[in-house]
Design an enzyme around this catalytic site. Structure first.
Site: not given
Ligand code: PLP
Length: 418
Positions: A131, A208, A211, A234, A374
C-alpha cells in the site's frame, strides 16, 4: 475426542450481525451487502457504546488531571495499551504507541528510526504489493538520507517472489518493510520466515498489519518483527486511531518526530528532554474516546476468538473463489485458493470497467471498492489501472456472497447489452 479436536469452530453469524446496527440499513431499497471491509469495517454496538459512555459520563483529558474523571479516563486509556499488547502478543504495554492509524505508525518509524540510522548507500527493501502507506514514507526517507529503495517482485500468482526477495536482500539492507496481508491480492506474506532472513542480514523488519489485525491471529514475537502497524477502523474500532508496536529497545533509542505537550521530560529555554516510551511518541491531546473504543474492539475480537473468525472468513473466501470461477470474462487476482490468502478479492472484468461494475453493484445494494487501492506499483505489475475489490468481514454470509455474484453477473450482462 479426535473428531472434536478436528472440528472447525463455527461462528454464529446471525448473532454477530445483530451486534452491528448499521447492517440493518437498506441501500437503494435493497438490503445492504457491505463488502468494503478492507477499506473500513463496521462497528459493533459495544464500540459505539464505549465512545458514547466516555463522552456522556467521564469525558476529561488524560494524564493531566487529578480529579476523578481524568483519573478514570487515564486509567481506561492505559488499560487499552495492555489490551492491544495482549491482542498482538507484545512483551510489554510500553511497546504499544497509539497513533492515528497505520499510515502515521509507518511514517513514525521511517522518520524516527529511518532518519537516525540510514546513511548514503544503505538500502530499504519493500515489496511490489505494498500500500502507498508502506511505500511513500520509505521513498521519502530514502530521498532525505541518500539510501536506496529496492522492491521485491510479486509472482504471477500474486505471491511474493521469494527468490527475488533474497536477491534484493543484501548486506546493505537496513530495513525490510512489508505487508502482513496485501490489501489488493489478499496474499498473506510468510512474515516469520522473511523476518528470519532479514535479520541474518542485519536488517530490521517493519510490518504493515492493516489488513491482518482484524482477520488473523497476530503474534508479533512469533512473527519476529521489530515493528508492527495497524489501524483500529479496519478491525471494528473507530477511525482516527491505531497503534505501532515496536521492540522496547528500539523504541527506547528513538527520537520523537512531533514535539508538544505530554511527550516531554523537562523543558527549559535551552533544551527539552523526552518522556519515557511510549509517551514520547504521543504528543498533544490524543484521540482519547477512540483509544477507549479501540479497547472495546479488542475485547470484541478476543471474545469471538480469532481462529473462529479466521475459519469463517476462510469459508467465505473459498466459496467466493469457487463461484467466481464460473463467471465468464472475470479474472481474479491473487492466490487461487485460500492457502496463504486473507478475505480480500480483487477482480477485473474483460468487458466492464471496475468503476462501472461498482456503480451497478451499488444499485443492487452491494458495496465494493473500485480503483487502484493505493497500490499503483502493484496495479502496474498486474497490468491494470484499477480493480474491483470485495473484502469480507466476520459478519458476512454466503448469502451475501451469492448476492455479490448475482450483482456481478447483472453488471456484466448490463454492459454487454445482453
Ligand atoms: N496498509 C494497508 C495494507 C492498507 O490496506 C491501508 C488502508 O487501506 C493502510 C496501510 C493505511 O491505513 P490507514 O489509512 O488507516 O492509515
Amino acid at each position: 475426542m479426535a473428531l472434536a479436536a478436528e472440528r472447525q469452530p463455527v461462528l454464529d453469524v446471525q448473532a454477530v450481525r445483530d451486534l452491528f446496527p448499521i447492517l440493518e440499513q437498506r441501500v437503494h431499497g435493497k438490503p445492504l451487502v457491505y463488502l468494503d471491509n478492507a477499506a473500513t469495517t463496521q462497528r459493533p454496538r459495544a464500540v459505539l457504546d464505549a465512545m458514547a459512555e466516555f463522552y456522556e459520563s467521564y469525558n476529561a483529558n488524560v494524564h493531566r488531571g487529578i480529579y476523578a474523571f481524568s483519573e478514570k479516563a487515564s486509567a481506561r486509556y492505559e488499560e487499552v495499551r495492555s489490551k492491544v499488547q495482549a491482542l498482538i502478543g507484545a512483551a510489554a504495554p510500553e511497546e504499544i504507541v497509539f497513533t492515528r492509524g497505520t499510515t502515521e505508525a509507518l511514517n513514525l518509524v521511517a522518520q524516527s528510526w529511518g532518519r537516525a540510522n540510514l546513511r548514503e548507500g544503505d538500502e530499504i527493501l519493500v515489496t511490489e504489493m505494498e500500500h502507498h502507506s508502506n511505500f511513500v514514507p520509505w521513498q521519502m526517507v530514502a530521498k532525505e538520507t541518500g539510501a536506496r529503495l529496492r522492491c521485491a517482485r510479486v509472482t504471477d500468482e500474486g505471491r511474493l517472489d521469494r527468490e527475488d526477495f533474497r536477491a534484493n536482500l543484501t548486506g546493505r539492507t537496513r530495513i525490510v518493510a512489508l505487508a502482513h496481508v496485501s490489501n489488493v491480492l489478499g496474499t498473506i506474506n510468510p512474515v516469520a520466515d522473511l523476518a528470519r532472513e532479514a535479520h541474518t542480514r542485519g536488517a530490521i523488519v517493519v510490518v504493515d498489519g492493516a489488513q491482518a489485525a482484524g482477520h488473523l491471529p497476530v503474534d508479533v514475537r512469533a512473527l519476529g518483527c521489530d515493528f508492527y502497524a495497524f489501524s483500529a477502523h479496519k478491525m471494528y474500532g473507530p477511525t482516527g486511531v491505531g497503534a505501532l508496536y515496536g521492540r522496547l529497545d528500539l523504541l527506547d533509542a528513538m527520537e520523537p518526530t512531533m514535539g508538544g505537550g505530554g511527550m516531554i521530560g523537562e523543558v527549559t529555554l535551552e533544551r527539552t528532554t523526552w518522556a519515557d516510551v511510549p509517551h514520547r511518541f504521543e504528543a498533544g491531546t490524543m484521540p482519547i474516546a477512540e483509544v477507549i473504543a479501540l479497547g472495546a474492539a479488542v475485547d470484541f475480537l478476543l471474545d469471538l476468538d480469532r481462529e473462529t473468525i479466521r475459519a469463517h472468513e476462510e469459508r467465505l473466501t473459498s466459496y467466493a473463489l469457487a463461484r467466481l470461477k464460473s463467471c465468464r470474462g472475470v479474472k481474479v487476482f491473487g492466490p487461487p485458493t485460500t492457502a496463504g490468502r486473507a478475505p480480500v478479492l480483487s477482480l477485473a472484468s474483460h468487458d466492464v470497467h471496475p468503476h462501472d461494475l461498482a456503480t451497478v453493484m451499488d444499485r443492487d445494494g452491494v458495496a465494493v471498492r473500485a480503483g487502484h487501492h493505493c497500490a499503483q506499483p502493484l496495479m502496474r505489475r498486474l497490468g491494470v489501472g484499477a480493480t474491483a475489490r470485495a473484502s469480507f468481514a466476520l459478519y458476512n454470509t454466503t448469502d451475501e456472497v451469492d448476492a455479490f455474484i448475482r450483482s456481478l453477473e447483472h453488471a456484466e450482462a448490463f454492459f454487454r447489452g445482453s
